[in-house]
Design a protein around this motif. Structure first.
Motif, PDB file in Angstrom:
ATOM      1  N   GLN A   1       0.823  -1.213   0.000  1.00  0.00           N
ATOM      2  CA  GLN A   1       0.000   0.000   0.000  1.00  0.00           C
ATOM      3  C   GLN A   1       0.858   1.265   0.000  1.00  0.00           C
ATOM      4  N   GLU A   2       1.980   1.231   0.706  1.00  0.00           N
ATOM      5  CA  GLU A   2       2.896   2.369   0.688  1.00  0.00           C
ATOM      6  C   GLU A   2       3.462   2.580  -0.713  1.00  0.00           C
ATOM      7  N   LEU A   3       3.846   1.487  -1.364  1.00  0.00           N
ATOM      8  CA  LEU A   3       4.399   1.583  -2.715  1.00  0.00           C
ATOM      9  C   LEU A   3       3.365   2.123  -3.687  1.00  0.00           C
ATOM     10  N   GLN A   4       2.122   1.699  -3.522  1.00  0.00           N
ATOM     11  CA  GLN A   4       1.056   2.196  -4.394  1.00  0.00           C
ATOM     12  C   GLN A   4       0.866   3.699  -4.204  1.00  0.00           C
ATOM     13  N   ARG A   5       0.888   4.126  -2.953  1.00  0.00           N
ATOM     14  CA  ARG A   5       0.710   5.544  -2.666  1.00  0.00           C
ATOM     15  C   ARG A   5       1.879   6.377  -3.203  1.00  0.00           C
ATOM     16  N   ASP A   6       3.098   5.871  -3.058  1.00  0.00           N
ATOM     17  CA  ASP A   6       4.284   6.642  -3.444  1.00  0.00           C
ATOM     18  C   ASP A   6       4.571   6.585  -4.943  1.00  0.00           C
ATOM     19  N   LEU A   7       4.294   5.435  -5.579  1.00  0.00           N
ATOM     20  CA  LEU A   7       4.691   5.232  -6.968  1.00  0.00           C
ATOM     21  C   LEU A   7       3.515   5.218  -7.941  1.00  0.00           C
ATOM     22  N   GLY A   8       2.288   5.232  -7.410  1.00  0.00           N
ATOM     23  CA  GLY A   8       1.123   5.218  -8.290  1.00  0.00           C
ATOM     24  C   GLY A   8       0.883   3.888  -8.977  1.00  0.00           C
ATOM     25  N   LEU A   9       1.350   2.792  -8.371  1.00  0.00           N
ATOM     26  CA  LEU A   9       1.199   1.472  -8.969  1.00  0.00           C
ATOM     27  C   LEU A   9      -0.263   1.025  -8.986  1.00  0.00           C
ATOM     28  N   ALA A  10      -0.603   0.215  -9.975  1.00  0.00           N
ATOM     29  CA  ALA A  10      -1.875  -0.498  -9.991  1.00  0.00           C
ATOM     30  C   ALA A  10      -1.592  -1.955  -9.657  1.00  0.00           C
ATOM     31  N   TYR A  11      -2.549  -2.613  -8.978  1.00  0.00           N
ATOM     32  CA  TYR A  11      -2.375  -4.008  -8.588  1.00  0.00           C
ATOM     33  C   TYR A  11      -3.552  -4.852  -9.065  1.00  0.00           C
ATOM     34  N   LEU A  12      -3.232  -6.057  -9.530  1.00  0.00           N
ATOM     35  CA  LEU A  12      -4.215  -7.136  -9.578  1.00  0.00           C
ATOM     36  C   LEU A  12      -3.825  -8.049  -8.441  1.00  0.00           C
TER      37      LEU A  12
END
Length: 344
Positions: A201-212
């Motif tokens: 979740q931190e990586l998504q917030r910082d890098l704008g990643l999308a996840y499946l």
């Protein structure tokens, strides 16, 4: 205004041959994924949930090109990946990375952490100039919570949670837009699961990643997802925003999954919960006619055997059921799941 989808999966079907006889010739096929549709937008997490054997991992392997589909489209940033040449796929594959379930099996035991993380840079040398790779490696390991001073150690010298962090660092090294996490925390202790989920979740917030995010654990899916898709025997049977789907599931299969979850506060549970699932998952080589869930469904009627239901939008989410109706019965079941992850 909503962003354009990063990934669009359209009518995806993936089959595997069944071979028999002395010459091992094809005598049938297993339809592991059958007409699946979904989309993921930038910075979004789609949770894909269902029983073992329902086709979740086949979807993941198909999306990254490890398994070739029989039909359908996989559109990434508007470009269909199916049918591209190896050279064309190579240019796009760096943007979609896969994190596997078993961090030890997915790491070469003869390579150090430094070699594992930097391996992608040899394939895509334009990502990080050679002179900057030492610092980039240091920053990547720090970002995923590892000690950069241990970069010359081998995978067997790390715990399971640390090995999964190595896998995540290796995936991030290519600076992807989409991470596919295939049961990425199921092999870890609960306390370590929480750490990895918080990291993602931190990586998504910082890098704008999308996840499946693929999992059979409803608590984990609820904790990390923005939207959820429920899969049964190769098909998506219900999909929608996380809170709405967990609060008012309308497909009998979703209701049964939620009712089967453990409850920390049984006095708060519904007096009329959905029935528990009975029987085994049918064979994907010979699925039931009509609705594939009908052999285990308590609402089954004659129509279910002859007419296959399609996903129909009902309020906030879509359901593939002829007799779907929202049920609040399972809503309270997942308070345990969310509490377990958050408080660990």
């Amino acid at each position: 205004m909503q962003a354009e989808p990063l990934l669009e999966v359209i009518d995806l079907t993936t089959t595997f041959p069944i071979k028999g006889g002395i010459l091992r010739r094809p005598v049938g096929h297993v339809q592991a994924v059958s007409g699946v549709n979904f989309e993921i937008r930038p910075g979004e997490t789609l949770g894909l949930v269902g029983e073992s054997g329902c086709g979740k991992s086949t979807v993941a392997r198909t999306l990254v090109g490890l398994t070739r589909p029989a039909s359908g489209q996989v559109r990434f940033r508007g470009q269909d990946l199916i049918g591209l040449t190896s050279l064309q796929l190579r240019a796009l594959r760096r943007d979609i990375q896969l994190v596997f379930q078993d961090p030890f099996a997915s790491l070469n035991p003869h390579m150090t952490v430094r070699e594992l993380v930097a391996e992608g840079w040899e394939v895509y040398p334009d990502i990080v100039p050679r002179g900057q790779r030492k610092q980039e490696l240091h920053d990547l390991l720090e970002r995923v919570g590892l000690n950069p001073g241990q970069a010359d150690r081998y995978p067997h010298q790390f715990s399971g949670g640390q090995r999964q962090r190595i896998c995540i660092a290796r995936a991030l090294a290519l600076r992807p837009k989409l991470l596919i996490c295939d049961e990425a925390v199921s092999a870890l202790d609960v306390s370590i699961q929480a750490q990895i989920l918080n990291l993602l979740q931190e990586l998504q917030r910082d890098l704008g990643l999308a996840y499946l995010f693929i999992s059979h654990d409803l608590a984990v899916v609820r904790h990390v997802s923005h939207r959820v898709a429920v899969m049964y025997l190769g098909k998506i049977v219900e999909t929608g925003p996380r809170e709405q789907l967990f609060a008012r599931p309308s497909h009998p299969y979703t209701q049964a999954l939620l009712s089967a979850a453990p409850v920390l506060q049984p006095w708060a549970a519904s007096d009329d919960p959905a029935p528990l699932l009975e029987g085994d998952l049918p064979s994907p080589a010979n699925p039931p006619s009509g609705c594939r869930f009908r052999t285990r469904c308590w609402q089954v009627q004659e129509r279910c055997a002859v007419e296959e239901p399609v996903l129909v939008q009902r309020g906030e989410h879509a359901t593939a059921c002829h007799f779907a109706e929202p049920s609040p019965a399972a809503a309270v079941q997942q308070t345990v799941g969310r509490t377990r992850v958050d408080q660990t």
